[in-house]
Design an enzyme around this catalytic site. Sequence first.
Site, PDB file in Angstrom:
ATOM      1  N   ALA A   1      -5.486  -4.444   0.789  1.00 58.28           N
ATOM      2  CA  ALA A   1      -5.958  -5.818   0.940  1.00 58.28           C
ATOM      3  C   ALA A   1      -4.728  -6.657   1.282  1.00 58.28           C
ATOM      4  O   ALA A   1      -4.001  -7.109   0.398  1.00 58.28           O
ATOM      5  CB  ALA A   1      -6.617  -6.292  -0.351  1.00 58.28           C
ATOM      6  N   GLU A   2      -4.493  -6.822   2.591  1.00 61.44           N
ATOM      7  CA  GLU A   2      -3.238  -7.444   3.022  1.00 61.44           C
ATOM      8  C   GLU A   2      -3.146  -8.903   2.608  1.00 61.44           C
ATOM      9  O   GLU A   2      -2.058  -9.393   2.279  1.00 61.44           O
ATOM     10  CB  GLU A   2      -3.066  -7.291   4.539  1.00 61.44           C
ATOM     11  CG  GLU A   2      -2.723  -5.876   4.998  1.00 61.44           C
ATOM     12  CD  GLU A   2      -3.892  -4.894   4.950  1.00 61.44           C
ATOM     13  OE1 GLU A   2      -5.045  -5.334   4.743  1.00 61.44           O
ATOM     14  OE2 GLU A   2      -3.663  -3.684   5.107  1.00 61.44           O
TER      15      GLU A   2
ATOM     16  N   ASP B   1       0.006  -3.628  12.749  1.00 57.74           N
ATOM     17  CA  ASP B   1      -1.359  -3.657  13.287  1.00 57.74           C
ATOM     18  C   ASP B   1      -2.384  -4.137  12.246  1.00 57.74           C
ATOM     19  O   ASP B   1      -3.480  -4.539  12.600  1.00 57.74           O
ATOM     20  CB  ASP B   1      -1.747  -2.251  13.735  1.00 57.74           C
ATOM     21  CG  ASP B   1      -0.648  -1.587  14.542  1.00 57.74           C
ATOM     22  OD1 ASP B   1      -0.864  -1.292  15.712  1.00 57.74           O
ATOM     23  OD2 ASP B   1       0.458  -1.376  13.982  1.00 57.74           O
TER      24      ASP B   1
ATOM     25  N   GLN C   1       1.944  -2.170   5.573  1.00 53.37           N
ATOM     26  CA  GLN C   1       2.147  -0.780   5.997  1.00 53.37           C
ATOM     27  C   GLN C   1       2.315  -0.632   7.505  1.00 53.37           C
ATOM     28  O   GLN C   1       3.147   0.117   7.979  1.00 53.37           O
ATOM     29  CB  GLN C   1       0.964   0.040   5.508  1.00 53.37           C
ATOM     30  CG  GLN C   1       1.210   1.506   5.432  1.00 53.37           C
ATOM     31  CD  GLN C   1       0.149   2.179   4.577  1.00 53.37           C
ATOM     32  OE1 GLN C   1      -0.994   2.316   5.003  1.00 53.37           O
ATOM     33  NE2 GLN C   1       0.508   2.593   3.386  1.00 53.37           N
ATOM     34  N   PHE C   2       1.490  -1.337   8.259  1.00 58.40           N
ATOM     35  CA  PHE C   2       1.586  -1.335   9.720  1.00 58.40           C
ATOM     36  C   PHE C   2       1.370  -2.767  10.202  1.00 58.40           C
ATOM     37  O   PHE C   2       0.443  -3.440   9.741  1.00 58.40           O
ATOM     38  CB  PHE C   2       0.501  -0.447  10.357  1.00 58.40           C
ATOM     39  CG  PHE C   2       0.685   1.018  10.101  1.00 58.40           C
ATOM     40  CD1 PHE C   2       1.451   1.801  10.958  1.00 58.40           C
ATOM     41  CD2 PHE C   2       0.099   1.622   9.004  1.00 58.40           C
ATOM     42  CE1 PHE C   2       1.618   3.166  10.712  1.00 58.40           C
ATOM     43  CE2 PHE C   2       0.259   2.979   8.756  1.00 58.40           C
ATOM     44  CZ  PHE C   2       1.025   3.758   9.615  1.00 58.40           C
TER      45      PHE C   2
ATOM     46  N   PRO D   1      -5.415  -9.350   8.267  1.00 63.69           N
ATOM     47  CA  PRO D   1      -6.168  -9.939   7.141  1.00 63.69           C
ATOM     48  C   PRO D   1      -5.339 -10.947   6.334  1.00 63.69           C
ATOM     49  O   PRO D   1      -5.904 -11.784   5.633  1.00 63.69           O
ATOM     50  CB  PRO D   1      -6.511  -8.714   6.264  1.00 63.69           C
ATOM     51  CG  PRO D   1      -6.454  -7.554   7.197  1.00 63.69           C
ATOM     52  CD  PRO D   1      -5.390  -7.890   8.203  1.00 63.69           C
TER      53      PRO D   1
ATOM     54  N   ILE E   1      -1.669  -6.437   9.736  1.00 65.71           N
ATOM     55  CA  ILE E   1      -1.175  -7.646   9.062  1.00 65.71           C
ATOM     56  C   ILE E   1      -2.234  -8.758   9.125  1.00 65.71           C
ATOM     57  O   ILE E   1      -2.202  -9.710   8.362  1.00 65.71           O
ATOM     58  CB  ILE E   1       0.158  -8.120   9.698  1.00 65.71           C
ATOM     59  CG1 ILE E   1       0.922  -9.025   8.722  1.00 65.71           C
ATOM     60  CG2 ILE E   1      -0.052  -8.783  11.049  1.00 65.71           C
ATOM     61  CD1 ILE E   1       2.355  -9.310   9.123  1.00 65.71           C
TER      62      ILE E   1
ATOM     63  N   GLU F   1       0.845  -1.204   0.000  1.00 66.39           N
ATOM     64  CA  GLU F   1       0.000   0.000   0.000  1.00 66.39           C
ATOM     65  C   GLU F   1       0.877   1.250   0.000  1.00 66.39           C
ATOM     66  O   GLU F   1       1.760   1.369   0.851  1.00 66.39           O
ATOM     67  CB  GLU F   1      -0.906  -0.025   1.232  1.00 66.39           C
ATOM     68  CG  GLU F   1      -1.916  -1.153   1.171  1.00 66.39           C
ATOM     69  CD  GLU F   1      -2.386  -1.635   2.532  1.00 66.39           C
ATOM     70  OE1 GLU F   1      -2.267  -0.890   3.511  1.00 66.39           O
ATOM     71  OE2 GLU F   1      -2.862  -2.786   2.603  1.00 66.39           O
TER      72      GLU F   1
ATOM     73  N   HIS G   1      -1.394   1.656  15.904  1.00 75.47           N
ATOM     74  CA  HIS G   1      -0.146   2.013  15.215  1.00 75.47           C
ATOM     75  C   HIS G   1       1.033   1.721  16.130  1.00 75.47           C
ATOM     76  O   HIS G   1       2.095   2.292  15.963  1.00 75.47           O
ATOM     77  CB  HIS G   1      -0.142   3.501  14.814  1.00 75.47           C
ATOM     78  CG  HIS G   1      -1.226   3.842  13.842  1.00 75.47           C
ATOM     79  ND1 HIS G   1      -2.507   4.134  14.228  1.00 75.47           N
ATOM     80  CD2 HIS G   1      -1.225   3.897  12.492  1.00 75.47           C
ATOM     81  CE1 HIS G   1      -3.257   4.381  13.170  1.00 75.47           C
ATOM     82  NE2 HIS G   1      -2.503   4.237  12.097  1.00 75.47           N
TER      83      HIS G   1
END
Length: 753
Positions: A482-483, A508, A505-506, A512, A510, A438, A553
């Site tokens: 969409a992880e 937090d 990206q984070f 999905p 991960i 992302e 975060h």
Amino acid sequence: MQLATPPRGSGYWMATTKTDPKLAALADEKKSKTYEGLTRQQLIEAYRIMYTSRRVDDREILLKRQQKIFFQISGAGHEAIGVAAGFCLKPGYDWFYPYYRDRALVLMLGGTPYDMLLQAVGAADDPSSGGRQMPSHWAYPRLNIVTQSSPTGTQILQAVGCAQAGVYLSNHPNAKHKAEGDYRHFKDVSWQADEVTYVSLGDGTTSEGEFWEAINTASNRKLPIVFVVEDNEYAISVPVEVQTAGGNISRLVSGFPNFHFEEVDGTDPVVSYAAMKRAVDYCRSGNGPGFVHAHVIRPYSHSLSDDERLYRPDVERQRDAARDPITRMQMFLIREGLLDEKGINQLEKKVEDEMQVAVDRALEAAFPTPDTITRYIYSPNLDPTSKQFETEPVFPRVSEAAASDAKKPVLPKTMAELINATLRDEMKRDERIVVYGEDVADVSREDYLKKKLVKGKGGVFKLTAGLQMAFGSDRVFNSPIAEAQIVGTATGMATRGLKPVVEIQFFDYIWPAMLQLRDELPVIRWRSNNAFSSPLVIRVAIGGYLTGGALYHSQCGESIFTHIPGLRVVFPSNALDAAGLLRTAIRCDDPVLFLEHKRLYRETYGRSHYPGPDYMIPFGKAKIIQPGTDLTVITYGAVVPRALQAAQKLEREQGVKVELIDLRTLNPFDWETIANSVAKTNRALVAYEDSLSWGYGAEIAARIADQMFGQLDAPVRRVAAMDSYVAYQPVLEDAILPQPSDLYRGMKELAEY
Ligand SMILES: Cc1ncc(C[n+]2csc(CCOP(=O)(O)OP(=O)(O)O)c2C)c(N)n1
Ligand SMILES: [Mg+2]
């Protein structure tokens, strides 16, 4: 048309026509007739495969009842769409992500009843998994049938990644280039300009979010992939109208652009073939993805553990039985004069005879032995802890003029800068590397870049800044939010030999991707008995100490991933280590979770000059940040600078000499360095940012207590976050996360114990 397997059915035809003159005359008349392009030999072959498939199911059911096999799930009712797909696709050329009801397809592609029975008995020679995975979970590298798991739907995103890899390799033929000493040495890449990826799933599985993520990407990227939904109207006991709004998946997906859609009676091989052919031709010509919705039946309950009479009345089951593809096909062959009853009997007898031989052989097959259990959890070829990954840094020579010019001092770089530089050099070196996630691209709307209207973003933390500009938009690009899509497609690409270096990206967010991260990526090598692997890198921004990061975060949680066999987990604390370990992660042959602490990205602590394009640090080698004699502190990540601060204060104030160990990699971890240190200091404290209970340090503490009990002068202690979420209010955040003062107190108490 190219046949997937040579037709072998003509013998039966000859046998019967020789004895019956009427049938012979009819045969002449029908000789040149084809059915949607299928010849009579192909139709007889279709029946042979369909019948074989059904009989393997029947034999397995018998064997399960005799307790000679341990699980059974059938392809019954799905045979016609399977053979139809088999006629349209080419094994070892196209790519396949079939699901457990695709027995007939796998037989069409070149799998045999013997192979299937070997898997059912759990034989060492089971070609799909060596006795590791349940029956009907196919894997054949020579046929390009990729290893299968059991979660419904995880194969779909991987298939999308596989299709994406084919397109990428067509555009980057130089990616074929191999290199001694890195993962490419063990991974051939091959592709066909007009290859198609096949993926199938049940009607219930269309309810999984990953299905929609897959359809979305296939549509957007116009990928050459054909989705086959085998709709038997049930997902175990749940009927289709409960799973799918309106009860028909075709209606729901019809709005996705670029697709060719087909909805067909999947119990009829001829119409199924016509539909499959149109869809596959569309994909092969590069127009975009295909979607075939095949209405099938499920005559044998969900599996042998299910009794459908509990939720389906006889009337419904009888309605299905009237559409049984095996009887329909028999009647079709007879009605069309393609084979008479005698011919059918002969064909079936031959199948039975061959099956008996296969069953007898499979029942005598040797089992795998327990000494092989841990084989192929990791790459057997390339050990990332080995000397091969130990290279010296080559720092840039600072010219005397620059050095003496106080206005322009050459400053050491941040962790963020060195990660970016490492990615840049690795991408330059290896065209198999693609980077996505992302916001990782500079600008998705390339035009803005070309016209120099904007500067570009390159990641929310700017770690990938400039990479798209340097390497192009097909090597560095934005993914949807969409992880699972990120990890699932990357897994498919890595199976094909690319090296995705993707970003979450984070930490937090991960979650999905968790099914892909737990049940797929790290498991692929083991479950396929080393036939397939997916070495890739997932970079993840992790951690707190952000002042205002709050619950979503600031998360850690690395122990959840170190608990997964097959996944390497890296957590650097400084810029130089980040560069060296990221390069090892990229060049190694295992999947790596590369955790980057956000607070360390631009910290003054641990900056470094760039160590050159070949600097690597082996995994499993801790670093002694500060030597000491009185107490060992084992830590990693953002706790390293905090523990160092506390240790220095303790030495200043109390004269206690702390040996501070930065683990650097969490799986594998450096037990030797820990043990040597604790043997010297006899006191150990494990410190980590994650919440205390069940955290990563618990394992380290347990090992020390277990293996070094006799050498300890004090209990093993832990300092970590409170068993809470991280709050937004800084006063609370400070209290929740372990601070230098907490570490100081923990060290002091342990030293005084
Ligand atoms: C993620 C996940 N959830 C639940 C299951 C248990 N399960 C196995 S098959 C199945 C039903 C699948 O139905 P469908 O997609 O229609 O395929 P069918 O078996 O009918 O061919 C379920 C719920 C699973 N394997 N994976
Ligand atoms: Mg179903």
